[in-house]
Motif scaffolding. Sequence first.
Motif, PDB file in Angstrom:
ATOM      1  N   PHE A   3      18.380 -58.461  54.353  1.00 42.19           N
ATOM      2  CA  PHE A   3      19.130 -58.167  55.790  1.00 42.19           C
ATOM      3  C   PHE A   3      17.983 -57.249  56.978  1.00 42.19           C
ATOM      4  CE2 PHE A   3      22.341 -57.281  52.635  1.00 42.19           C
ATOM      5  CZ  PHE A   3      23.009 -57.666  53.205  1.00 42.19           C
ATOM      6  N   GLY A   4      18.028 -57.788  58.208  1.00 43.51           N
ATOM      7  CA  GLY A   4      17.428 -57.455  59.278  1.00 43.51           C
ATOM      8  C   GLY A   4      17.754 -57.787  60.209  1.00 43.51           C
ATOM      9  N   GLN A   5      17.482 -57.460  61.641  1.00 44.49           N
ATOM     10  CA  GLN A   5      17.188 -57.862  62.935  1.00 44.49           C
ATOM     11  C   GLN A   5      15.770 -58.932  63.239  1.00 44.49           C
ATOM     12  OE1 GLN A   5      17.770 -54.435  64.995  1.00 44.49           O
ATOM     13  NE2 GLN A   5      18.972 -53.430  63.221  1.00 44.49           N
ATOM     14  N   VAL A   6      16.131 -59.554  64.079  1.00 35.42           N
ATOM     15  CA  VAL A   6      15.699 -59.909  64.977  1.00 35.42           C
ATOM     16  C   VAL A   6      15.606 -59.384  66.549  1.00 35.42           C
ATOM     17  CG1 VAL A   6      14.748 -62.426  66.015  1.00 35.42           C
ATOM     18  CG2 VAL A   6      15.673 -61.948  64.029  1.00 35.42           C
ATOM     19  N   VAL A   7      14.377 -58.868  67.257  1.00 38.50           N
ATOM     20  CA  VAL A   7      14.341 -57.540  68.317  1.00 38.50           C
ATOM     21  C   VAL A   7      13.981 -58.818  69.565  1.00 38.50           C
ATOM     22  CG1 VAL A   7      14.164 -55.298  69.641  1.00 38.50           C
ATOM     23  CG2 VAL A   7      14.257 -55.866  66.905  1.00 38.50           C
ATOM     24  N   VAL A   8      14.358 -59.235  70.795  1.00 40.39           N
ATOM     25  CA  VAL A   8      14.853 -60.333  71.436  1.00 40.39           C
ATOM     26  C   VAL A   8      14.677 -59.513  72.490  1.00 40.39           C
ATOM     27  CG1 VAL A   8      14.525 -62.414  70.191  1.00 40.39           C
ATOM     28  CG2 VAL A   8      16.689 -61.137  71.436  1.00 40.39           C
ATOM     29  N   GLY A   9      14.322 -60.053  73.669  1.00 38.22           N
ATOM     30  CA  GLY A   9      15.048 -59.335  74.930  1.00 38.22           C
ATOM     31  C   GLY A   9      13.265 -59.847  76.014  1.00 38.22           C
ATOM     32  N   PRO A  10      13.375 -60.117  77.345  1.00 35.62           N
ATOM     33  CA  PRO A  10      12.501 -59.895  78.653  1.00 35.62           C
ATOM     34  C   PRO A  10      11.542 -58.990  78.442  1.00 35.62           C
ATOM     35  CG  PRO A  10      14.379 -59.425  78.976  1.00 35.62           C
ATOM     36  CD  PRO A  10      14.645 -59.686  77.949  1.00 35.62           C
ATOM     37  N   PRO A  11       9.998 -59.317  78.538  1.00 38.58           N
ATOM     38  CA  PRO A  11       9.038 -58.165  79.022  1.00 38.58           C
ATOM     39  C   PRO A  11       9.769 -56.524  79.433  1.00 38.58           C
ATOM     40  CG  PRO A  11       8.523 -59.849  79.915  1.00 38.58           C
ATOM     41  CD  PRO A  11       9.651 -60.265  79.400  1.00 38.58           C
ATOM     42  N   GLY A  12       9.537 -55.823  78.847  1.00 35.41           N
ATOM     43  CA  GLY A  12       9.394 -54.267  79.574  1.00 35.41           C
ATOM     44  C   GLY A  12      11.334 -53.832  79.231  1.00 35.41           C
ATOM     45  N   SER A  13      12.028 -54.946  78.206  1.00 34.61           N
ATOM     46  CA  SER A  13      13.231 -53.969  77.867  1.00 34.61           C
ATOM     47  C   SER A  13      13.701 -53.012  77.392  1.00 34.61           C
ATOM     48  CB  SER A  13      14.035 -55.480  77.755  1.00 34.61           C
ATOM     49  OG  SER A  13      13.618 -56.247  76.347  1.00 34.61           O
ATOM     50  N   GLY A  14      11.617 -52.691  76.686  1.00 37.99           N
ATOM     51  CA  GLY A  14      12.104 -52.261  75.127  1.00 37.99           C
ATOM     52  C   GLY A  14      12.202 -52.227  73.774  1.00 37.99           C
ATOM     53  N   LYS A  15      11.613 -53.853  73.786  1.00 32.90           N
ATOM     54  CA  LYS A  15      11.948 -53.546  71.962  1.00 32.90           C
ATOM     55  C   LYS A  15      10.971 -53.392  71.351  1.00 32.90           C
ATOM     56  CE  LYS A  15      10.519 -57.990  73.648  1.00 32.90           C
ATOM     57  NZ  LYS A  15      10.426 -57.340  75.053  1.00 32.90           N
ATOM     58  N   THR A  16       9.741 -52.778  71.592  1.00 34.16           N
ATOM     59  CA  THR A  16       9.115 -52.223  70.486  1.00 34.16           C
ATOM     60  C   THR A  16       9.575 -50.652  70.424  1.00 34.16           C
ATOM     61  OG1 THR A  16       6.573 -53.555  71.600  1.00 34.16           O
ATOM     62  CG2 THR A  16       6.491 -50.979  70.314  1.00 34.16           C
ATOM     63  N   THR A  17       9.700 -50.093  71.524  1.00 31.39           N
ATOM     64  CA  THR A  17      10.182 -48.113  71.850  1.00 31.39           C
ATOM     65  C   THR A  17      11.390 -48.807  71.057  1.00 31.39           C
ATOM     66  OG1 THR A  17       9.206 -48.291  73.699  1.00 31.39           O
ATOM     67  CG2 THR A  17      11.075 -46.651  73.100  1.00 31.39           C
ATOM     68  N   TYR A  18      12.464 -50.343  70.544  1.00 35.24           N
ATOM     69  CA  TYR A  18      13.528 -50.036  70.045  1.00 35.24           C
ATOM     70  C   TYR A  18      13.088 -50.076  67.915  1.00 35.24           C
ATOM     71  CZ  TYR A  18      17.678 -52.337  67.818  1.00 35.24           C
ATOM     72  OH  TYR A  18      18.406 -52.643  66.615  1.00 35.24           O
ATOM     73  N   CYS A  19      12.646 -51.023  68.254  1.00 33.76           N
ATOM     74  CA  CYS A  19      11.712 -50.773  66.929  1.00 33.76           C
ATOM     75  C   CYS A  19      10.861 -49.585  66.319  1.00 33.76           C
ATOM     76  CB  CYS A  19      10.741 -51.625  66.837  1.00 33.76           C
ATOM     77  SG  CYS A  19      11.891 -53.461  66.573  1.00 33.76           S
ATOM     78  N   ASN A  20      11.034 -48.699  66.992  1.00 35.09           N
ATOM     79  CA  ASN A  20      10.053 -47.463  66.699  1.00 35.09           C
ATOM     80  C   ASN A  20      11.451 -46.648  66.561  1.00 35.09           C
ATOM     81  OD1 ASN A  20       8.342 -45.278  66.540  1.00 35.09           O
ATOM     82  ND2 ASN A  20       8.468 -44.444  67.964  1.00 35.09           N
ATOM     83  N   GLY A  21      12.357 -46.853  67.383  1.00 33.97           N
ATOM     84  CA  GLY A  21      13.071 -45.262  66.848  1.00 33.97           C
ATOM     85  C   GLY A  21      13.985 -46.079  66.047  1.00 33.97           C
ATOM     86  N   MET A  22      14.618 -47.563  65.956  1.00 35.97           N
ATOM     87  CA  MET A  22      15.609 -47.471  64.946  1.00 35.97           C
ATOM     88  C   MET A  22      14.766 -47.734  63.803  1.00 35.97           C
ATOM     89  SD  MET A  22      18.460 -48.949  64.335  1.00 35.97           S
ATOM     90  CE  MET A  22      19.258 -49.968  66.023  1.00 35.97           C
ATOM     91  N   SER A  23      13.591 -47.699  63.442  1.00 37.37           N
ATOM     92  CA  SER A  23      13.249 -47.511  62.257  1.00 37.37           C
ATOM     93  C   SER A  23      13.286 -45.956  61.806  1.00 37.37           C
ATOM     94  CB  SER A  23      11.659 -47.903  62.473  1.00 37.37           C
ATOM     95  OG  SER A  23      10.967 -47.074  63.219  1.00 37.37           O
ATOM     96  N   GLN A  24      12.792 -45.327  62.558  1.00 37.65           N
ATOM     97  CA  GLN A  24      13.329 -43.620  62.145  1.00 37.65           C
ATOM     98  C   GLN A  24      14.383 -43.682  61.461  1.00 37.65           C
ATOM     99  OE1 GLN A  24      11.361 -40.897  64.773  1.00 37.65           O
ATOM    100  NE2 GLN A  24      10.500 -42.882  65.734  1.00 37.65           N
ATOM    101  N   PHE A  25      15.498 -43.876  62.664  1.00 36.51           N
ATOM    102  CA  PHE A  25      17.312 -43.680  62.192  1.00 36.51           C
ATOM    103  C   PHE A  25      16.909 -44.259  61.262  1.00 36.51           C
ATOM    104  CE2 PHE A  25      20.808 -45.104  61.995  1.00 36.51           C
ATOM    105  CZ  PHE A  25      22.180 -43.489  62.881  1.00 36.51           C
TER     106      PHE A  25
END
Length: 289
Positions: A3-25
């Motif tokens: 299972f997994g997530q495909v994280v997409v979105g325009p520049p500046g939407s916070g994708k990398t920060t999301y991946c960092n925080g979601m991986s911690q959670f």
Amino acid sequence: MVFGQVVVGPPGSGKTTYCNGMSQFLTLIGRKVAVINLDPANDALPYECAVNIEDLIKLEDVMAEHGLGPNGGLVYCMDYLEKNIDWLQSKLEPLAKDHYFLFDFPGQVELFTLHSNAKNIILEMTRKMDYRLAAVHLVDSHLCSDPGKYISALLLSLTTMLHLELPHINVLSKMDLIESYGKLAFNLEFYTDVQDLSYLQQYLDQDPRSAKYRKLTKALCEVIEDFSLVSFATLDIQDKESVGNLVKLIDKANGYVFAGIEGDIVEFSKIAAGTVDWDYYRYPFEFCL
């Protein structure tokens, strides 16, 4: 089953920060997580990635060798990855046994609305590799403060949904900052539920630049409402309850809640329709963003 997530979105939407925080959670609630960076322009990663596209191809090298700009270089990199999908599969196979995947994709919107390379890469993972993936499309919540930008975000979200053909969750990110953008014209539910868009017209008419495109704006709003597909979840990546609520939605979308469950269609329907009564919040939760 993977299972997994495909994280997409325009520049500046916070994708990398999301991946960092979601991986911690997800790690804190007991899942083994592997973050896969597929953005060759992302050279300052706050997380430890299990697979990095820069081991295959570098954006700087492509731009220098072929005389391309950043946008053309990213398209080339995605085309190259599509042609070398075996490289990605070989990197993922050792992790697939017991890891939950987070795929951090580039922010160039053309890749998910016009070009087929990213879509083909995802289809290869869902069909040939049999991964259960859901798309998480991030949109900066500050766009709600401008009716024109909000309608543009709706169109982008709808186009991405139709193009990727994945279980899809649109997310208004950076909700902790939304008050700093000024008072919204309507309550937050209007923007998350995508209610009657005709109410936005009066605000657009107040701007001379928008008023002359009134008929076009009305037609675009009708397209969005006719499809009736777009809605938004909200996210403050530093709030564990906000992250937990989003994880519940994603787990239903990619089927994680059904993993290991045996039963007839009635039992599956009960789970799909009901709330997920998992204790996402009993763990101490502090981000290192």
